[in-house]
Design a protein around this motif. Sequence first.
Motif, PDB file in Angstrom:
ATOM      1  N   SER A   1      53.590  50.187   4.722  1.00  0.00           N
ATOM      2  CA  SER A   1      54.480  50.131   5.883  1.00  0.00           C
ATOM      3  C   SER A   1      54.324  51.376   6.748  1.00  0.00           C
ATOM      4  O   SER A   1      53.700  52.367   6.348  1.00  0.00           O
TER       5      SER A   1
ATOM      6  N   ARG B   1      60.990  48.743   9.780  1.00  0.00           N
ATOM      7  CA  ARG B   1      59.984  49.772   9.516  1.00  0.00           C
ATOM      8  C   ARG B   1      59.663  49.909   8.035  1.00  0.00           C
ATOM      9  O   ARG B   1      58.690  50.574   7.670  1.00  0.00           O
ATOM     10  N   GLN B   2      60.470  49.302   7.177  1.00  0.00           N
ATOM     11  CA  GLN B   2      60.193  49.327   5.741  1.00  0.00           C
ATOM     12  C   GLN B   2      59.190  48.249   5.332  1.00  0.00           C
ATOM     13  O   GLN B   2      58.669  48.271   4.219  1.00  0.00           O
ATOM     14  N   LEU B   3      58.957  47.287   6.209  1.00  0.00           N
ATOM     15  CA  LEU B   3      58.064  46.184   5.857  1.00  0.00           C
ATOM     16  C   LEU B   3      56.614  46.650   5.851  1.00  0.00           C
ATOM     17  O   LEU B   3      56.240  47.542   6.611  1.00  0.00           O
ATOM     18  N   PRO B   4      55.775  46.019   5.029  1.00  0.00           N
ATOM     19  CA  PRO B   4      54.337  46.230   5.194  1.00  0.00           C
ATOM     20  C   PRO B   4      53.980  45.960   6.649  1.00  0.00           C
ATOM     21  O   PRO B   4      54.549  45.066   7.280  1.00  0.00           O
TER      22      PRO B   4
ATOM     23  N   GLN C   1      55.569  43.388   9.432  1.00  0.00           N
ATOM     24  CA  GLN C   1      56.309  43.848  10.606  1.00  0.00           C
ATOM     25  C   GLN C   1      55.739  43.217  11.869  1.00  0.00           C
ATOM     26  O   GLN C   1      56.482  42.744  12.738  1.00  0.00           O
TER      27      GLN C   1
END
Length: 204
Positions: A98, A124-127, A131
């Motif tokens: 991420s 913003r935490q997603l891969p 995202q």
Amino acid sequence: MLDDRALLTAWQGGDERAGRTLVERQYEAVVRFFATKDRAQAPDLIQQTLVKLVESVPRMPQDCNVRAYVLGIARHVLYDHLRATYQSAARIDFRERSVADLQPGPSSILARERQTRLLLQALRQLPLESQLLVELYYWEELTGGEVADILGMPEGTVRTRLRRARHLLEQAITRLAESPELLSSTLTDLDGWAQRVREELRSA
């Protein structure tokens, strides 16, 4: 008012005014694209994307979705930037890592509403690939086929990964929520998040 394809055709025929109009139409989508990735470098990345758009005009199919094409350019600019900026990023799998992995620390995005801030933090935490999927589909309202063209994968794969990305987003929201009430209100109205975040980024 001419649509994007008509403007592209005119631009390819030498109409510079049509070209300026078309670039102006795509500007906000490009700004949104980079605002949640590397905001400090966003102006330069936006400029690179628009320059590459101008350079690619002679090669663009006249029947293409111009916004999808431009966001495809933005994706390549982003990946090149991350690989050049972060040590060993060339080996990073963007399907797994991420923005927060590459840029540890608090988000620089300021949001007035707690829900919006939570959604941005969770996003913003997603891969990174997840995202991108969420933003392209929900923010830019592109079709599954158009997203597939940008990411270079079959539409069926896009839809499968989009469902997974949505699930990961909900998990991230659950982890980050400061209270049960904030969690409930955010998840309940998740389908309305795109417009709120778009407006927040526009006013920031």
